[in-house]
Design a protein around this motif. Structure first.
Motif, short mmCIF file in Angstrom:
data_model
loop_
_atom_site.label_atom_id
_atom_site.label_comp_id
_atom_site.label_asym_id
_atom_site.label_seq_id
_atom_site.Cartn_x
_atom_site.Cartn_y
_atom_site.Cartn_z
N GLU A 209 84.79 54.91 35.18
CA GLU A 209 84.60 53.35 35.90
C GLU A 209 83.39 52.84 36.40
O GLU A 209 82.90 51.97 36.18
CB GLU A 209 85.83 52.91 36.58
N PHE A 210 82.87 54.11 37.15
CA PHE A 210 81.66 53.65 37.81
C PHE A 210 80.56 53.73 36.92
O PHE A 210 79.60 52.87 37.24
CB PHE A 210 81.50 54.85 38.88
N GLN A 211 80.46 54.78 36.20
CA GLN A 211 79.36 54.99 35.16
C GLN A 211 79.42 53.54 34.16
O GLN A 211 78.29 53.11 33.94
CB GLN A 211 79.44 56.04 34.29
N VAL B 68 80.43 51.77 23.60
CA VAL B 68 79.52 52.83 23.47
C VAL B 68 79.80 53.49 24.90
O VAL B 68 79.72 54.86 24.56
CB VAL B 68 78.02 52.25 23.24
N GLY B 69 80.11 52.92 25.76
CA GLY B 69 80.61 53.67 27.11
C GLY B 69 81.75 54.42 26.77
O GLY B 69 81.80 55.55 27.22
N PRO C 297 75.02 63.07 26.96
CA PRO C 297 74.97 64.12 28.29
C PRO C 297 74.70 63.60 29.59
O PRO C 297 75.28 64.14 30.48
CB PRO C 297 73.83 64.93 27.67
N LYS C 298 74.17 62.63 29.64
CA LYS C 298 73.82 61.80 31.07
C LYS C 298 75.21 61.66 31.88
O LYS C 298 75.48 62.06 32.72
CB LYS C 298 73.01 60.63 30.92
N LEU C 299 76.02 60.93 30.94
CA LEU C 299 77.36 60.57 31.44
C LEU C 299 78.14 61.64 31.56
O LEU C 299 78.98 61.89 32.67
CB LEU C 299 78.12 59.38 30.56
#
Lengths: 255, 261
Positions: free
Chosen positions: B170-172, B162-163, A107-109
């Motif tokens: 991209e930024f996150q 995981v990302g 949820p953060k992302l």
């Protein structure tokens, strides 16, 4: 789940994965087609090193198939999708984040407010029995606890489909049994479609509504079993043992 | 009980060993000083020279100001090197585009030793503060860049997966996964940069300066004041060690999940 109520949630059509290794080709997954029904507990059973992880990564969208298609609710998807979550075989907890920060990452992302996402994360951390460990770092937890964080993290993102890639493979036998009961309990509380991968026949029969048996490398579907035993299942039950005998005679126990 | 006693005795033994090596060193020093007093000031003379220096500053600048001047030059340069270096390093490690554009130029300039820049910098900028800071920057920037890029390149594929599964953009991806995963490598770079920067600033000050530890040591050479040179060398060593400790301290504060060091 009765046969009439089955509703196709996810459909995999003729999926293949071939890698090029120097000048030769290596096929990890060959022509796999399967349907996953809504809210079922599907177990994919296959020997080690048979391309199971590659198959899962393609379903989850982490890897692109060489060819073949994945449909979610009848729509073709490419890449990762917010409705498909994953619990990784090698955990994949981020060591620089606390248990809470790891759990709330979905949820953060997605841009959910802090108080709201932490409430959700807390809810699932409580559900997997990690109350009080929110501020710990992964390296401070035992193997079983780490895997619980992985499960809570996947649930916090609220996917429709949850893929678990040999999640209990690295746990000791005792922890493994309790985690199996745990995952069943959570599944019965929060109905979701689960795709659970294992190389352990007993675990497969204990958990699954259906078992898809894969052959050795490249991964190919050998047989599909419907498991109609009522839950909670008893591993010493005669029906259980019979299934076990039948499936092991069909399984290539090559590792 | 017996075991603990044994451990205790061996602890004492090793402490005595390291203490006696220091004593031996000082004895050797005193011996050399008695044989060739014109080359080796005795410990007593060195101490007296230090006291004298504290009472009567060189060029009207007290000792601590000389040290602080050197530290300030290193500090500014390393801070700038970190700022720019982490950005460029991340870009080089993450983006194929940046790597193809700037990677080759960087690899060509990087192996030039910082000292080789001195003549050019002197012609261009004279011997003021700016060329000194610039020289330290040139020497430390590359270290930060290389370490950061290596850290970014070595992020676990699983962490990236995981990302991906949580749909990071991209930024996150950089902020939540790549940069934190590279922090230990970046810090290794900063620690090296501080050490190297401290060495370069001395070189820069020895070649032309009116203050700083490097200036003092050259001054000692020009007037044949070996005691002053000894004092400077001690201080340089102590400051270098302190910088390393400081870097480790900051690293532990910023990376609390790293407990293995």
């Amino acid at each position: 789940m009765s046969v009439e109520n089955r509703q196709v949630k996810l459909k995999i059509e003729n999926i293949n994965k071939t890698y090029q290794v120097k000048k030769s080709y290596f096929t990890a997954v060959k022509n796999v087609s399967l349907e996953v029904y809504k809210n079922e507990f599907l177990v994919i059973l296959g020997p080690g090193l048979c391309g199971k992880t590659v198959l899962l990564n393609m379903i989850a969208g982490i890897e692109q198939p060489t060819n073949g298609k994945v449909y979610l609710d009848g729509e073709k998807i490419r890449g990762t999708h917010k409705s498909i979550g994953m619990v990784f075989q090698k955990l994949g907890l981020l060591p620089w984040k606390t248990v809470m920060e790891n759990t709330e990452i979905g949820p953060k992302l997605a841009g959910v407010k802090k108080s709201e996402r932490q409430k959700k994360a807390k809810n699932f951390l409580d559900m997997v029995g990690l109350t009080g460990f929110e501020k710990s770092y992964p390296h401070q937890l035992s193997g079983g606890m780490k895997q619980r964080v992985g499960i809570a993290r996947a649930y916090t993102n609220n996917p429709d489909i949850l893929i678990l890639d040999e999640p209990f493979g690295q746990l000791d036998a005792q922890t493994r049994y309790s985690m199996q009961d745990e995952i069943l309990r959570i599944w019965q509380m929060q109905k979701k479609t689960i795709i659970f991968v294992t190389n352990n026949i007993e675990e497969a029969i204990y958990l699954g509504d259906r078992i898809i048996l894969l052959g050795k490398c490249p991964a190919e579907i050998k047989k599909i079993y419907d498991i109609s035993l009522s839950r909670p299942r008893n591993v010493m039950d005669s029906g259980f043992l019979e299934l076990r005998k039948m499936i092991s005679s069909n399984m290539d126990l090559a590792v | 009980m017996e075991k603990i006693k044994k451990r205790f005795i061996s602890e004492i033994f090793y402490s005595i060993l390291s203490l006696s090596s220091i004593i031996l060193l000082i004895l050797g020093w005193m011996y050399l000083a008695s044989k060739r007093p014109e080359l080796f000031p005795s410990p007593q003379e060195t101490w007296d020279r230090l006291i004298l220096f504290l009472e009567k500053p060189i060029r009207r600048i007290p000792l601590y100001s000389h040290v602080l001047d050197s530290l300030r030059r290193v500090g500014i340069a390393v801070l700038l090197a970190c700022g720019f270096g982490i950005v460029l390093g991340t870009a080089l490690g993450w983006s194929r585009l940046v790597k193809s554009t700037f990677g080759t130029i960087f690899e060509l300039i990087r192996p030039i030793p910082p000292i080789a820049w001195v003549p050019l910098l002197t012609i261009w900028f004279g011997i003021g503060e700016f060329p000194k800071v610039l020289l330290v920057f040139i020497g430390t920037f590359a270290i930060v860049v290389v370490n950061t890029a290596a850290g970014v390149k070595m992020v676990e594929p699983l962490s990236l997966a995981v990302g991906k599964i949580f749909q990071a953009n991209e930024f996150q991806m950089l902020k939540e996964i790549v940069l934190p995963a590279s922090l230990p490598a970046i810090f290794a770079g900063i620690r090296t940069a501080l050490g190297v920067g401290w060495a370069i600033v001395l070189a820069a000050e020895m070649l032309g300066a009116v203050s700083g530890t490097g200036f003092l040591i050259t001054k000692g050479m020009s007037i044949g004041d070996t005691a002053l040179i000894f004092i400077c060398m001690f201080i340089i060593g102590i400051i270098g060690a302190l910088l390393s400790v400081l870097a480790s301290f900051i690293e532990r504060r910023i990376c609390p999940w790293k407990t293995d060091r």
